[in-house]
Write a protein that holds these residues in place. Sequence first.
Motif, PDB file in Angstrom:
ATOM      1  N   LYS A   1       0.803  -1.221   0.000  1.00 33.87           N
ATOM      2  CA  LYS A   1       0.000   0.000   0.000  1.00 33.87           C
ATOM      3  C   LYS A   1       0.837   1.273   0.000  1.00 33.87           C
ATOM      4  N   VAL A   2       2.093   1.188   0.449  1.00 35.74           N
ATOM      5  CA  VAL A   2       2.934   2.386   0.514  1.00 35.74           C
ATOM      6  C   VAL A   2       3.996   2.407  -0.579  1.00 35.74           C
ATOM      7  N   ALA A   3       3.930   1.476  -1.514  1.00 31.62           N
ATOM      8  CA  ALA A   3       4.892   1.478  -2.615  1.00 31.62           C
ATOM      9  C   ALA A   3       4.770   2.775  -3.408  1.00 31.62           C
ATOM     10  N   ASP A   4       5.910   3.347  -3.784  1.00 36.34           N
ATOM     11  CA  ASP A   4       5.872   4.599  -4.535  1.00 36.34           C
ATOM     12  C   ASP A   4       6.753   4.566  -5.783  1.00 36.34           C
ATOM     13  N   ILE A   5       7.200   3.379  -6.185  1.00 36.81           N
ATOM     14  CA  ILE A   5       7.870   3.245  -7.477  1.00 36.81           C
ATOM     15  C   ILE A   5       7.263   2.049  -8.219  1.00 36.81           C
ATOM     16  N   PRO A   6       7.270   2.071  -9.531  1.00 37.35           N
ATOM     17  CA  PRO A   6       6.716   0.958 -10.312  1.00 37.35           C
ATOM     18  C   PRO A   6       7.472  -0.347 -10.038  1.00 37.35           C
ATOM     19  N   ILE A   7       6.759  -1.467 -10.119  1.00 37.75           N
ATOM     20  CA  ILE A   7       7.344  -2.775  -9.801  1.00 37.75           C
ATOM     21  C   ILE A   7       6.978  -3.791 -10.878  1.00 37.75           C
ATOM     22  N   VAL A   8       7.981  -4.518 -11.362  1.00 35.21           N
ATOM     23  CA  VAL A   8       7.759  -5.678 -12.200  1.00 35.21           C
ATOM     24  C   VAL A   8       8.277  -6.883 -11.426  1.00 35.21           C
ATOM     25  N   ALA A   9       7.451  -7.925 -11.317  1.00 37.00           N
ATOM     26  CA  ALA A   9       7.811  -9.050 -10.458  1.00 37.00           C
ATOM     27  C   ALA A   9       7.430 -10.370 -11.108  1.00 37.00           C
ATOM     28  N   SER A  10       8.244 -11.386 -10.838  1.00 31.58           N
ATOM     29  CA  SER A  10       8.055 -12.703 -11.443  1.00 31.58           C
ATOM     30  C   SER A  10       8.143 -13.786 -10.378  1.00 31.58           C
ATOM     31  N   TYR A  11       7.139 -14.666 -10.367  1.00 30.25           N
ATOM     32  CA  TYR A  11       7.053 -15.735  -9.374  1.00 30.25           C
ATOM     33  C   TYR A  11       6.713 -17.048 -10.057  1.00 30.25           C
ATOM     34  N   GLY A  12       6.994 -18.141  -9.363  1.00 27.55           N
ATOM     35  CA  GLY A  12       6.678 -19.469  -9.877  1.00 27.55           C
ATOM     36  C   GLY A  12       5.483 -20.061  -9.168  1.00 27.55           C
ATOM     37  N   ALA A  13       4.578 -20.662  -9.915  1.00 28.20           N
ATOM     38  CA  ALA A  13       3.399 -21.273  -9.312  1.00 28.20           C
ATOM     39  C   ALA A  13       3.766 -22.440  -8.402  1.00 28.20           C
ATOM     40  N   ASP A  14       4.925 -23.046  -8.655  1.00 29.84           N
ATOM     41  CA  ASP A  14       5.352 -24.186  -7.847  1.00 29.84           C
ATOM     42  C   ASP A  14       6.306 -23.792  -6.730  1.00 29.84           C
ATOM     43  N   ASP A  15       6.390 -22.493  -6.444  1.00 30.82           N
ATOM     44  CA  ASP A  15       7.213 -22.009  -5.330  1.00 30.82           C
ATOM     45  C   ASP A  15       6.391 -22.152  -4.053  1.00 30.82           C
ATOM     46  N   HIS A  16       6.644 -23.215  -3.293  1.00 27.00           N
ATOM     47  CA  HIS A  16       5.821 -23.512  -2.123  1.00 27.00           C
ATOM     48  C   HIS A  16       6.056 -22.524  -0.976  1.00 27.00           C
ATOM     49  N   GLY A  17       7.156 -21.785  -1.031  1.00 26.28           N
ATOM     50  CA  GLY A  17       7.419 -20.798   0.006  1.00 26.28           C
ATOM     51  C   GLY A  17       6.697 -19.490  -0.212  1.00 26.28           C
ATOM     52  N   ILE A  18       6.243 -19.251  -1.444  1.00 29.19           N
ATOM     53  CA  ILE A  18       5.533 -18.010  -1.777  1.00 29.19           C
ATOM     54  C   ILE A  18       4.277 -18.397  -2.554  1.00 29.19           C
ATOM     55  N   PRO A  19       3.186 -18.704  -1.864  1.00 29.01           N
ATOM     56  CA  PRO A  19       1.963 -19.152  -2.534  1.00 29.01           C
ATOM     57  C   PRO A  19       1.420 -18.113  -3.514  1.00 29.01           C
ATOM     58  N   ALA A  20       0.800 -18.597  -4.576  1.00 26.99           N
ATOM     59  CA  ALA A  20       0.256 -17.715  -5.603  1.00 26.99           C
ATOM     60  C   ALA A  20      -0.756 -16.731  -5.025  1.00 26.99           C
ATOM     61  N   GLU A  21      -1.541 -17.178  -4.049  1.00 29.24           N
ATOM     62  CA  GLU A  21      -2.542 -16.277  -3.484  1.00 29.24           C
ATOM     63  C   GLU A  21      -1.893 -15.113  -2.733  1.00 29.24           C
ATOM     64  N   THR A  22      -0.701 -15.343  -2.188  1.00 27.04           N
ATOM     65  CA  THR A  22       0.039 -14.270  -1.522  1.00 27.04           C
ATOM     66  C   THR A  22       0.491 -13.231  -2.539  1.00 27.04           C
ATOM     67  N   VAL A  23       0.963 -13.716  -3.672  1.00 29.26           N
ATOM     68  CA  VAL A  23       1.374 -12.810  -4.749  1.00 29.26           C
ATOM     69  C   VAL A  23       0.173 -11.996  -5.236  1.00 29.26           C
ATOM     70  N   ASP A  24      -0.961 -12.659  -5.449  1.00 28.64           N
ATOM     71  CA  ASP A  24      -2.156 -11.972  -5.934  1.00 28.64           C
ATOM     72  C   ASP A  24      -2.638 -10.920  -4.936  1.00 28.64           C
ATOM     73  N   ALA A  25      -2.583 -11.251  -3.647  1.00 31.26           N
ATOM     74  CA  ALA A  25      -3.034 -10.306  -2.622  1.00 31.26           C
ATOM     75  C   ALA A  25      -2.136  -9.072  -2.591  1.00 31.26           C
ATOM     76  N   PHE A  26      -0.841  -9.292  -2.713  1.00 29.60           N
ATOM     77  CA  PHE A  26       0.111  -8.176  -2.721  1.00 29.60           C
ATOM     78  C   PHE A  26      -0.129  -7.287  -3.934  1.00 29.60           C
TER      79      PHE A  26
END
Length: 229
Positions: A153-178
């Motif tokens: 919510k406080v980000a103030d610069i543009p962000i491009v980010a890439s994640y893997g669906a099979d990354d069990h440490g960072i669930p896809a729903e966490t990425v979507d929520a962020f």
Amino acid sequence: MIDRWLSLERDESPMRAYLAMPDDTSATTPSVVIAMHVWGVDEAMRLAAKRFAENGIAAIVPDLYARFNAPKGSGSTDHRIFVPFAQKLTSDGVSADIAASVAYLRERFASGNIAIAGFCMGGVVALRRTSGNASTFSAAAVWYGALDKASPKVADIPIVASYGADDHGIPAETVDAFRSQLPVPHDFRIYIGAGHGFADSTRASYAADAAESSWSRVIAFLKPFLGAS
């Protein structure tokens, strides 16, 4: 392309850093500080710096382990060796190392915009700098950095980010929520069939299609914010 190791000045001691840049540079050449992954400034990080340079963006990778005499990461397959060194990193120390890298880029490319990028552990470093650093960084590129250490919510610069669906440490729903809470321009993608470390071509985690797609997206996203052609 030109690449070499540098010694950067810090308050208490010099720090080595790896630099890759296009053959033709000027005061307006855009640049990026790459925060290394847990393996240190290994072959994978040097290849990442070269990838940016091949696309007209100078890149510097500070050795965040420089204070600790850590082993070299190239060729290593057991990340547990490096965990004790990662645990020694402090917020102040990392900030000083990033600042030294920015100072070098500012001196060499006085008018060029600067991005922050990072992989894994370095992705967290980059994410933490997406708020309160708009006067330093024009954009951020993140590969599979944990999202619980930054507030979208406080980000103030543009962000491009890439994640893997099979990354069990960072669930896809966490990425979507962020992503859903970001107030800045952004491009987030979750790659099916890719896990953590999918962009690391030197290790078994590499997923070529996802890696190539992520690089294409990152370069295309960053260039307008860096003022690059």
